[in-house]
Design a protein around this motif. Structure first.
Motif, PDB file in Angstrom:
ATOM      1  N   LEU A 108       2.227   2.333  -3.256  1.00  0.00           N
ATOM      2  CA  LEU A 108       1.272   2.987  -4.152  1.00  0.00           C
ATOM      3  C   LEU A 108       1.145   4.478  -3.861  1.00  0.00           C
ATOM      4  O   LEU A 108       0.365   5.173  -4.501  1.00  0.00           O
ATOM      5  CB  LEU A 108      -0.101   2.323  -4.017  1.00  0.00           C
ATOM      6  CG  LEU A 108      -0.174   0.855  -4.453  1.00  0.00           C
ATOM      7  CD1 LEU A 108      -1.563   0.292  -4.188  1.00  0.00           C
ATOM      8  CD2 LEU A 108       0.192   0.717  -5.928  1.00  0.00           C
ATOM      9  N   GLY A 109       1.918   4.949  -2.871  1.00  0.00           N
ATOM     10  CA  GLY A 109       1.936   6.382  -2.595  1.00  0.00           C
ATOM     11  C   GLY A 109       1.184   6.796  -1.366  1.00  0.00           C
ATOM     12  O   GLY A 109       1.006   7.992  -1.116  1.00  0.00           O
ATOM     13  N   THR A 110       0.713   5.831  -0.547  1.00  0.00           N
ATOM     14  CA  THR A 110      -0.022   6.160   0.667  1.00  0.00           C
ATOM     15  C   THR A 110       0.666   5.494   1.852  1.00  0.00           C
ATOM     16  O   THR A 110       0.339   4.361   2.212  1.00  0.00           O
ATOM     17  CB  THR A 110      -1.480   5.671   0.581  1.00  0.00           C
ATOM     18  OG1 THR A 110      -2.071   6.161  -0.622  1.00  0.00           O
ATOM     19  CG2 THR A 110      -2.287   6.142   1.785  1.00  0.00           C
ATOM     20  N   PRO A 111       1.659   6.156   2.439  1.00  0.00           N
ATOM     21  CA  PRO A 111       2.348   5.565   3.590  1.00  0.00           C
ATOM     22  C   PRO A 111       1.350   5.263   4.708  1.00  0.00           C
ATOM     23  O   PRO A 111       0.487   6.087   5.031  1.00  0.00           O
ATOM     24  CB  PRO A 111       3.337   6.654   4.013  1.00  0.00           C
ATOM     25  CG  PRO A 111       3.525   7.498   2.789  1.00  0.00           C
ATOM     26  CD  PRO A 111       2.201   7.481   2.092  1.00  0.00           C
ATOM     27  N   VAL A 112       1.461   4.069   5.292  1.00  0.00           N
ATOM     28  CA  VAL A 112       0.488   3.672   6.292  1.00  0.00           C
ATOM     29  C   VAL A 112       1.136   2.656   7.224  1.00  0.00           C
ATOM     30  O   VAL A 112       2.018   1.894   6.826  1.00  0.00           O
ATOM     31  CB  VAL A 112      -0.764   3.058   5.613  1.00  0.00           C
ATOM     32  CG1 VAL A 112      -0.440   1.754   4.921  1.00  0.00           C
ATOM     33  CG2 VAL A 112      -1.890   2.875   6.605  1.00  0.00           C
ATOM     34  N   VAL A 114       0.835  -1.202   0.000  1.00  0.00           N
ATOM     35  CA  VAL A 114       0.000   0.000   0.000  1.00  0.00           C
ATOM     36  C   VAL A 114       0.871   1.255   0.000  1.00  0.00           C
ATOM     37  O   VAL A 114       0.594   2.228  -0.723  1.00  0.00           O
ATOM     38  CB  VAL A 114      -0.955  -0.009   1.216  1.00  0.00           C
ATOM     39  CG1 VAL A 114      -1.717   1.307   1.314  1.00  0.00           C
ATOM     40  CG2 VAL A 114      -1.930  -1.180   1.118  1.00  0.00           C
ATOM     41  N   SER A 115       1.940   1.248   0.798  1.00  0.00           N
ATOM     42  CA  SER A 115       2.827   2.410   0.847  1.00  0.00           C
ATOM     43  C   SER A 115       3.513   2.636  -0.496  1.00  0.00           C
ATOM     44  O   SER A 115       3.748   3.782  -0.906  1.00  0.00           O
ATOM     45  CB  SER A 115       3.871   2.218   1.950  1.00  0.00           C
ATOM     46  OG  SER A 115       3.250   2.151   3.224  1.00  0.00           O
ATOM     47  N   ASP A 121      -2.920   1.108  11.410  1.00  0.00           N
ATOM     48  CA  ASP A 121      -3.934   1.917  10.735  1.00  0.00           C
ATOM     49  C   ASP A 121      -4.561   1.173   9.562  1.00  0.00           C
ATOM     50  O   ASP A 121      -5.737   1.353   9.249  1.00  0.00           O
ATOM     51  CB  ASP A 121      -3.325   3.233  10.239  1.00  0.00           C
ATOM     52  CG  ASP A 121      -2.955   4.171  11.379  1.00  0.00           C
ATOM     53  OD1 ASP A 121      -3.525   4.003  12.480  1.00  0.00           O
ATOM     54  OD2 ASP A 121      -2.094   5.048  11.182  1.00  0.00           O
ATOM     55  N   LEU A 122      -3.778   0.330   8.928  1.00  0.00           N
ATOM     56  CA  LEU A 122      -4.277  -0.378   7.745  1.00  0.00           C
ATOM     57  C   LEU A 122      -5.088  -1.610   8.113  1.00  0.00           C
ATOM     58  O   LEU A 122      -6.147  -1.864   7.519  1.00  0.00           O
ATOM     59  CB  LEU A 122      -3.111  -0.786   6.855  1.00  0.00           C
ATOM     60  CG  LEU A 122      -3.465  -1.527   5.552  1.00  0.00           C
ATOM     61  CD1 LEU A 122      -4.277  -0.626   4.628  1.00  0.00           C
ATOM     62  CD2 LEU A 122      -2.196  -2.016   4.862  1.00  0.00           C
TER      63      LEU A 122
END
Length: 520
Positions: free
Chosen positions: A213-217, A210-211, A221-222
């Motif tokens: 893809l440009g969305t650090p998490v 997910v990170s 939280d995920l």
């Protein structure tokens, strides 16, 4: 010593040696690492879940072996899954567990036929299955592409057995570690799913992907337990593994072994004629005030028997299992503290899932009703709430399990029509606090009397006069006089009447396939 005198002792010794190697799982270091994370090994989990000494393993020497020139095993890595049968509280069950100590439970070390055979055993022997899930559980990583030298079109071996079991036997899924991909799909595909609060995580794809893809998490939280409990992806959250096992055992105690039988009656320790005087004042006269529905539930079911399912999502609807004079029942109730008990899109989905559970396992339903209608507003329209409500209403009308309704207070609109299937015998009671119609008077006056209010010199006084006229015919006794509600009861008489319903419903729990199958 001759070969005949020796018999098969060498082979038996080799069998015991291989079983011993398999029992070591990923090795002492990997087991220690599992413990350091606060997690039990898969074999410890199975021993903690089942009655002592009852586990009978299938595939005890399944794994990857290396051989010398004489065919003797020189190295052995067990498959990262274990399954077999055992007992929970004296009842036979199938248990399947991922072994995180062998390649993190990933497909590279899996033998997928074990999963398929575990599901087949449960389905054909008509036994509940408990899945102890810890890892990806299949699907493979990108690294496996290089190892095999080819890619594949996705299929899921054994999914047909998993699907069939959802309409045949109780399926309990416990997420006991980080679960991703196919493992996550297996985790949510059960009748009761639990994720550990601190060490349980679930992802369709993990934080690294997910990170990227440009969305650090973060993983919390995920895919943290409360993220999924609030979305309804899991039914419950457990504080630790012992708590998860206890929840699994309790859930199973309300259900039959399969759809080919009915759930057994438990000990009848609470007098069926017990009455709680508090119920007579539980519903406030002021319709704007709320009250604790869970206390109402506790007052009418066998003491301490209510087992709530899905508390953290669709919160205006309460669902759970309980007993009435020992008989297992499904409890469906409104929570007036959340949206006044109104149906949200999530609450409707929760209701559908629960009705499917009750229908699948022939559980009589008790519905405690305080429904002001479908939740309205811009957000509700964006969520397509009315379609979710129609689906919930349809599931109630499709169900054929015995059904008893108690109208505690509000019953308005499309949602309240889902209190029961009115075309069947209406086993229904109402409290004197009952208040029903197409719309609540307070909310419908402005629309229905718009012209009269606009023409009035004093709109507020005119509105008050209209409400007074309407309230004069609002009494539930007027409805009962027309036999539009079957019986009004003193609230403290609710438990004796529900126990009577459970007794009458018990022989009606036909062990036949449900009209519609359970879906995750």
């Amino acid at each position: 010593m001759s070969e005949d005198a020796e018999g098969w002792a060498p082979e038996i010794a080799e069998l015991r040696r291989l079983q011993g190697l398999a029992a070591e799982m990923g090795g002492a270091d990997k087991v220690a690492l599992q413990h350091a994370k606060g997690k039990l090994s898969v074999r410890e989990r199975i021993a903690s879940l089942l009655d002592p000494g009852t586990f009978r393993e299938v595939g005890s020497i399944t794994g990857q072996a290396q051989y010398d020139a004489d065919g003797r095993v020189t190295a052995f890595t067990p498959a990262n899954s274990i399954f077999g049968r055992g007992r929970i509280d004296g009842r036979d069950v199938v248990v399947y567990g991922d072994d995180f100590t062998v390649r993190g439970g990933s497909s590279e070390a899996a033998i997928h036929e074990k999963q398929a055979q575990a599901e087949a055993m449960a389905g054909e022997l008509r036994l509940p299955i408990v899945r102890l899930i810890d890892g990806s559980g299949g699907g493979g990583s990108v690294r496996e592409v290089e190892r095999t030298g080819y890619t594949y079109v996705p299929t899921i071996h054994g999914w047909e057995g998993l699907t069939a079991n959802l309409s045949t036997v109780p399926v309990i899924c416990l997420g006991l570690g980080p679960v991703a991909g196919l493992g996550a799909a297996r985790l949510v595909s059960g009748h009761y799913t639990v994720l550990l609060r601190e060490t349980g995580f679930m992802f369709a794809a993990g934080p690294a992907i997910v990170s990227a893809l440009g969305t650090p998490v973060t993983k919390e939280d995920l895919g943290g337990a409360m993220v999924h409990a609030r979305s309804g992806a899991v039914d419950d959250v457990a504080d630790d593994e012992a708590d998860a096992f206890a929840k699994a055992r309790r859930f199973l105690s309300y259900l039959p072994a399969s759809t080919h039988s009915a759930a057994e009656r438990g000990p009848a320790l609470d007098p069926p004629d017990r009455r709680d005087p508090w119920l007579d004042r539980a519903a406030p006269r002021d319709r704007r005030k709320v009250y604790p529905m869970r206390r109402v539930i506790g007052a009418v079911v066998d003491e301490g028997s209510f087992f709530e399912i899905g508390r953290h999502w669709g919160k205006s609807v309460i669902t759970g299992l309980a007993r009435l004079d020992g008989w297992p029942v499904a409890i469906l109730a409104s929570d007036p503290m959340i949206y006044g008990g109104g149906w949200t899109a999530a609450a409707c989905d929760k209701l559908v899932r629960f009705v499917e559970l009750a229908e699948t396992f022939h559980l009589p339903v008790v519905h405690l009703v305080d429904i002001p209608g479908v939740v309205i507003g811009v957000q509700a329209e964006k969520e397509g709430t009315i379609r979710h409500a129609a689906r919930a209403l349809t599931s109630v009308y499709q169900a054929r399990t015995p059904w008893c309704t108690v109208i505690i207070r509000k019953a308005f609109g499309v949602a309240a029509a889902g209190m029961c299937d009115h075309t069947r015998f209406r086993y229904r009671y109402a409290w004197p606090s009952g208040d029903w119609g197409s719309l609540p008077i307070e909310g419908g006056v402005d629309a229905a009397y718009k012209a009269e209010l606009e023409a009035a010199d004093d709109p507020q006084a005119a509105r008050a006069a209209i409400e007074q006229r309407l309230n004069a015919v609002r009494s539930p006794f007027r409805t009962a006089a027309k036999f539009l509600v079957e019986e009004i009861i003193a609230p403290q008489d609710t438990r004796p009447l529900l126990c009577e319903f459970a007794r009458l419903a018990a022989p009606l729990r036909d062990p036949v396939p449900a009209r519609f199958g359970f879906r995750p």
